[in-house]
Design a protein around this motif. Structure first.
Motif, mmCIF file in Angstrom:
data_model
loop_
_atom_site.group_PDB
_atom_site.id
_atom_site.type_symbol
_atom_site.label_atom_id
_atom_site.label_comp_id
_atom_site.label_asym_id
_atom_site.label_seq_id
_atom_site.Cartn_x
_atom_site.Cartn_y
_atom_site.Cartn_z
ATOM 1 N N ASP A 121 0.852 -1.187 0.000
ATOM 2 C CA ASP A 121 0.000 0.000 0.000
ATOM 3 C C ASP A 121 0.889 1.240 0.000
ATOM 4 O OD1 ASP A 121 -2.061 1.776 0.150
ATOM 5 O OD2 ASP A 121 -2.625 1.322 2.219
ATOM 6 N N MET A 122 1.202 1.710 -1.196
ATOM 7 C CA MET A 122 2.047 2.896 -1.364
ATOM 8 C C MET A 122 1.282 3.944 -2.153
ATOM 9 S SD MET A 122 5.182 2.529 -0.071
ATOM 10 C CE MET A 122 6.198 3.650 -1.042
ATOM 11 N N ALA A 123 1.610 5.184 -1.906
ATOM 12 C CA ALA A 123 0.968 6.267 -2.652
ATOM 13 C C ALA A 123 1.325 6.162 -4.130
ATOM 14 C CB ALA A 123 1.408 7.616 -2.095
ATOM 15 N N ASP A 124 0.367 6.504 -4.983
ATOM 16 C CA ASP A 124 0.640 6.529 -6.411
ATOM 17 C C ASP A 124 1.707 7.570 -6.717
ATOM 18 O OD1 ASP A 124 -1.203 4.572 -6.967
ATOM 19 O OD2 ASP A 124 -2.843 5.984 -7.296
ATOM 20 N N VAL A 125 2.462 7.327 -7.783
ATOM 21 C CA VAL A 125 3.520 8.254 -8.171
ATOM 22 C C VAL A 125 3.102 9.007 -9.424
ATOM 23 C CG1 VAL A 125 5.367 6.915 -7.113
ATOM 24 C CG2 VAL A 125 4.690 6.435 -9.476
ATOM 25 N N ASP A 126 3.643 10.190 -9.586
ATOM 26 C CA ASP A 126 3.294 11.034 -10.725
ATOM 27 C C ASP A 126 3.850 10.451 -12.014
ATOM 28 O OD1 ASP A 126 2.169 13.310 -11.964
ATOM 29 O OD2 ASP A 126 4.134 14.274 -11.992
ATOM 30 N N GLN A 127 5.077 9.931 -11.953
ATOM 31 C CA GLN A 127 5.715 9.328 -13.110
ATOM 32 C C GLN A 127 6.527 8.121 -12.639
ATOM 33 O OE1 GLN A 127 7.428 11.909 -16.305
ATOM 34 N NE2 GLN A 127 7.198 13.536 -14.816
ATOM 35 N N GLY A 128 6.720 7.186 -13.541
ATOM 36 C CA GLY A 128 7.601 6.078 -13.224
ATOM 37 C C GLY A 128 6.909 4.774 -12.895
ATOM 38 N N GLY A 129 5.590 4.808 -12.673
ATOM 39 C CA GLY A 129 4.829 3.591 -12.468
ATOM 40 C C GLY A 129 5.338 2.704 -11.347
ATOM 41 N N ASN A 130 5.233 1.389 -11.561
ATOM 42 C CA ASN A 130 5.623 0.433 -10.532
ATOM 43 C C ASN A 130 7.107 0.485 -10.205
ATOM 44 O OD1 ASN A 130 3.101 -0.510 -10.007
ATOM 45 N ND2 ASN A 130 3.328 -2.459 -11.077
ATOM 46 N N ARG A 131 7.905 0.847 -11.186
ATOM 47 C CA ARG A 131 9.341 0.964 -10.909
ATOM 48 C C ARG A 131 9.591 2.015 -9.835
ATOM 49 N NH1 ARG A 131 13.856 4.055 -12.645
ATOM 50 N NH2 ARG A 131 15.780 2.812 -12.764
ATOM 51 N N GLN A 132 8.981 3.191 -9.985
ATOM 52 C CA GLN A 132 9.186 4.254 -9.009
ATOM 53 C C GLN A 132 8.564 3.895 -7.667
ATOM 54 O OE1 GLN A 132 11.160 7.043 -9.531
ATOM 55 N NE2 GLN A 132 10.945 7.089 -7.301
ATOM 56 N N ARG A 133 7.419 3.220 -7.692
ATOM 57 C CA ARG A 133 6.796 2.792 -6.436
ATOM 58 C C ARG A 133 7.699 1.804 -5.699
ATOM 59 N NH1 ARG A 133 2.448 -0.092 -6.683
ATOM 60 N NH2 ARG A 133 1.567 0.621 -4.712
ATOM 61 N N LEU A 134 8.341 0.919 -6.459
ATOM 62 C CA LEU A 134 9.264 -0.039 -5.844
ATOM 63 C C LEU A 134 10.457 0.679 -5.228
ATOM 64 C CD1 LEU A 134 10.266 -2.873 -5.242
ATOM 65 C CD2 LEU A 134 11.102 -3.041 -7.607
ATOM 66 N N ILE A 135 11.010 1.649 -5.934
ATOM 67 C CA ILE A 135 12.134 2.423 -5.401
ATOM 68 C C ILE A 135 11.711 3.166 -4.138
ATOM 69 C CG2 ILE A 135 13.633 4.413 -5.857
ATOM 70 C CD1 ILE A 135 13.735 3.505 -8.790
#
Length: 284
Positions: free
Chosen positions: A54-68
């Motif tokens: 359960d992570m906040a959505d990111v503006d750009q980068g999709g799942n890769r950025q969410r994983l980071i």
């Protein structure tokens, strides 16, 4: 899918110090790693996809950025949480990664199965298409895939937000019965600009910028440049033109062409698999 927040995940690890989790971007990544690990997967270890967090959505980068973002959230905790992140454009832009992560040895996970031998095995053994030059198929795909990478990279560096992943790529490419493939650059750029709500009066500048980017990346090995999902879409079009019946997506069979013997030459993937097996390294 039941999602857990980072706090809940950390609590579970502190209650069970033997728990080990490797997080990846998607379900195919998880399936690939679990297959490589086989029946030797450590009993305390699981492979998790970032969508389970359960992570906040990111503006750009999709799942890769969410994983980071997730890995950065937990990197200072004394727990056995790791991640395997796509290198993406890391060869061309400055990036830092969480200390509890590895990046793929190639541009992305698909890079592990994008090569001449993989295409040849899929065509000849998977589909029974024997009289085809796999080198020609691969090289033709790479030319178009590199162009799309130049579009993606130019978009990222200039904040254009061109939705390359969202368009129907098949509308803009054409394959032939010899393994070749080409792309209508003018049509696809117009479509991308319109989708991004960018005036077509900027098209010349955009095209020139993309051309400069192509020149900067053209000499790079395709596995460090070609976007894996773009490559799979292009190969799907090529395979259909080569006579493969009823093919809409070749990626399932391409994924099966990975040779575990190559793990020794892939240090980052080797470390990720070793983590899953609770070993220092994998020797084939």
């Amino acid at each position: 899918m039941l999602r857990r927040g980072p706090g809940t995940i950390l609590t579970a690890h502190k209650m069970d110090p033997n728990r080990r989790e490797l997080y990846v971007e998607g379900t195919k990544d998880r399936a690939f790693l679990k297959w490589i690990s086989g029946h030797n997967l450590d009993s305390n270890t699981t492979v998790q996809i970032i969508d389970s967090v359960d992570m906040a959505d990111v503006d750009q980068g999709g799942n890769r950025q969410r994983l980071i973002d997730f890995l950065r959230t937990v990197e200072d905790a004394q727990v056995q949480i790791r991640g395997l992140i796509d290198l993406d454009h890391g060869k061309f832009v400055e990036e830092t990664y969480p200390v509890n992560s590895w990046v793929t040895d190639y541009r992305d996970m698909e890079g592990y199965v994008l090569g001449v031998s993989n295409i040849e095995k899929a065509l000849k053994l998977g589909y029974g298409i024997e009289m085809v030059d796999a080198h020609k198929v691969f090289n033709a795909m790479c030319v178009v895939a590199k162009y799309l990478t130049a579009v993606r990279l130019s978009s990222q560096l200039n904040s254009w937000r061109l939705p390359v992943s969202e368009i129907n790529l098949r509308k803009y490419v054409k394959a032939d019965s010899q393994g070749g493939i080409s792309i209508d650059k003018e049509k696809i750029i117009k479509a991308l600009l319109q989708a991004a709500e960018i005036s077509l009066t900027r098209m010349t500048k955009v095209v020139n910028t993309i051309q400069e980017t192509i020149q900067n990346i053209d000499a790079e090995d395709p596995v460090f440049v070609c976007h894996g999902k773009d490559a799979m879409k292009l190969l799907s079009v090529q395979f259909k033109a080569l006579g493969v019946p009823n093919v809409s997506d070749v990626s399932p069979i391409i994924w099966t062409t990975f040779d575990p013997i190559s793990l020794r030459a892939l240090p980052n993937l080797n470390q990720a698999v070793a983590f899953l097996l609770n070993k220092s390294a994998i020797e084939n």
